[in-house]
Design a protein around this motif. Structure first.
Motif, PDB file in Angstrom:
ATOM      1  N   GLN A   1     -35.979  79.556  78.647  1.00 60.44           N
ATOM      2  CA  GLN A   1     -35.110  80.689  78.951  1.00 60.44           C
ATOM      3  C   GLN A   1     -33.639  80.277  78.929  1.00 60.44           C
ATOM      4  O   GLN A   1     -32.774  81.022  78.439  1.00 60.44           O
ATOM      5  CB  GLN A   1     -35.481  81.244  80.336  1.00 60.44           C
TER       6      GLN A   1
ATOM      7  N   LYS B   1     -32.495  79.936  75.339  1.00 60.87           N
ATOM      8  CA  LYS B   1     -32.336  81.251  74.728  1.00 60.87           C
ATOM      9  C   LYS B   1     -31.016  81.889  75.144  1.00 60.87           C
ATOM     10  O   LYS B   1     -30.302  82.479  74.331  1.00 60.87           O
ATOM     11  CB  LYS B   1     -33.514  82.138  75.117  1.00 60.87           C
ATOM     12  N   MET B   2     -30.667  81.755  76.426  1.00 56.97           N
ATOM     13  CA  MET B   2     -29.399  82.319  76.909  1.00 56.97           C
ATOM     14  C   MET B   2     -28.210  81.606  76.264  1.00 56.97           C
ATOM     15  O   MET B   2     -27.230  82.243  75.870  1.00 56.97           O
ATOM     16  CB  MET B   2     -29.338  82.216  78.436  1.00 56.97           C
ATOM     17  N   GLN B   3     -28.289  80.274  76.123  1.00 48.00           N
ATOM     18  CA  GLN B   3     -27.207  79.533  75.489  1.00 48.00           C
ATOM     19  C   GLN B   3     -27.061  79.929  74.018  1.00 48.00           C
ATOM     20  O   GLN B   3     -25.945  80.045  73.504  1.00 48.00           O
ATOM     21  CB  GLN B   3     -27.457  78.034  75.613  1.00 48.00           C
ATOM     22  N   SER B   4     -28.178  80.160  73.340  1.00 52.59           N
ATOM     23  CA  SER B   4     -28.119  80.565  71.933  1.00 52.59           C
ATOM     24  C   SER B   4     -27.443  81.925  71.788  1.00 52.59           C
ATOM     25  O   SER B   4     -26.636  82.142  70.880  1.00 52.59           O
ATOM     26  CB  SER B   4     -29.530  80.619  71.338  1.00 52.59           C
ATOM     27  N   GLN B   5     -27.753  82.853  72.698  1.00 53.34           N
ATOM     28  CA  GLN B   5     -27.123  84.168  72.641  1.00 53.34           C
ATOM     29  C   GLN B   5     -25.625  84.075  72.907  1.00 53.34           C
ATOM     30  O   GLN B   5     -24.818  84.748  72.245  1.00 53.34           O
ATOM     31  CB  GLN B   5     -27.780  85.103  73.650  1.00 53.34           C
ATOM     32  N   VAL B   6     -25.239  83.208  73.849  1.00 52.93           N
ATOM     33  CA  VAL B   6     -23.803  83.049  74.145  1.00 52.93           C
ATOM     34  C   VAL B   6     -23.084  82.444  72.945  1.00 52.93           C
ATOM     35  O   VAL B   6     -22.004  82.903  72.543  1.00 52.93           O
ATOM     36  CB  VAL B   6     -23.621  82.179  75.404  1.00 52.93           C
TER      37      VAL B   6
ATOM     38  N   TYR C   1     -23.996  82.582  69.822  1.00 51.45           N
ATOM     39  CA  TYR C   1     -23.974  83.558  68.732  1.00 51.45           C
ATOM     40  C   TYR C   1     -22.839  84.559  68.922  1.00 51.45           C
ATOM     41  O   TYR C   1     -22.112  84.885  67.973  1.00 51.45           O
ATOM     42  CB  TYR C   1     -25.314  84.290  68.675  1.00 51.45           C
ATOM     43  N   LYS C   2     -22.658  85.040  70.162  1.00 55.50           N
ATOM     44  CA  LYS C   2     -21.574  85.994  70.409  1.00 55.50           C
ATOM     45  C   LYS C   2     -20.204  85.345  70.207  1.00 55.50           C
ATOM     46  O   LYS C   2     -19.285  85.969  69.671  1.00 55.50           O
ATOM     47  CB  LYS C   2     -21.693  86.544  71.830  1.00 55.50           C
TER      48      LYS C   2
END
Length: 236
Positions: free
Chosen positions: A76, A79-84, A86-87
């Motif tokens: 988890q 996944k949160m680091q990847s979303q950050v 990406y943004k």
């Protein structure tokens, strides 16, 4: 200077050279590492820059990991680091447009193939539309344009003489240019639609060098043009 073979470390001459896996091989030395079966450019499989046959190709196995609470937490968090990330990358690249792509010989070959396919497709659609006799598109009429036609007496029949439009013949192919001539020393079957097949002893006309491993030419026996491997032919 001729390179050395990747297996026997002896000199490889152009007539027996096989360029694969970033190495040069004799045609007889290009064999499976396990069973020593002679391979070619179609049935080999490379692993760590060594050729293998399909039966002895090393199989990679994966280890299953249990879904423990610690692993779920790390999953988890990743996944949160990847979303950050990406943004952040999206905000940085917003409005920058597209990046330029280097015009390498491979990109030029792909572009030339796409242009040829597009040109052929255009001519096919043009011939279909011309021979099909499709009329101009009819636009729908508005209610104001729809009127009841007045009665008119039938006119005498007229004989019309229709002359079909002559079919335009395709332009003849331009005469071959005076390029280099090569002779095939091996049989080769095209592996892609932009390549050309030939037999041992065929003459290859109008040859143009593309890069170290590929050429472009026309097979005199079949008249087909396309790309061919440089180590399958020799200059004459």
């Amino acid at each position: 200077m001729n390179p050395l073979c990747g297996r026997c470390n002896r000199v490889v001459y152009p007539t027996e050279k096989v360029n694969c896996l970033d190495k040069y091989w004799h045609k007889g030395c290009f064999s499976c590492e396990v069973c020593k079966m002679t391979l070619n450019m179609k049935n080999y499989k490379g692993f760590e820059k060594r050729p293998y046959c399909n039966a002895h190709y090393p199989k990679t196995s994966f280890t299953s990991v249990a879904d423990t609470p610690e692993n779920l937490r790390l999953k988890q968090q990743s996944k949160m680091q990847s979303q950050v990330l990406y943004k952040e990358e999206f905000e940085k690249n917003k409005g920058r447009g597209f990046s330029a792509v280097a015009d390498t010989p491979e990109m030029q070959r792909i572009k030339k193939t796409q242009d040829q396919i597009s040109n052929i497709k255009y001519h096919e659609d043009f011939e279909k539309s011309r021979m099909g006799g499709e009329g101009p598109p009819q636009h729908p009429q508005t209610p104001q344009q729809i009127t009841t036609p007045a009665y008119q007496p039938p006119a005498a029949s007229k004989n019309y003489h229709y002359e079909p439009e002559p079919v335009r013949q395709a332009a003849a192919a331009p005469p071959p240019s005076s390029g280099k001539r090569y002779r095939a020393v091996y049989d080769y079957t095209a592996a892609d639609e932009d390549e050309v097949s030939f037999l041992d002893g065929d003459l290859i006309m109008d040859v143009q060098q593309i890069d170290e491993g590929w050429m472009y030419g026309r097979v005199e026996r079949t008249g087909q043009q396309g790309m061919l491997p440089a180590n399958y032919v020799e200059a004459i």
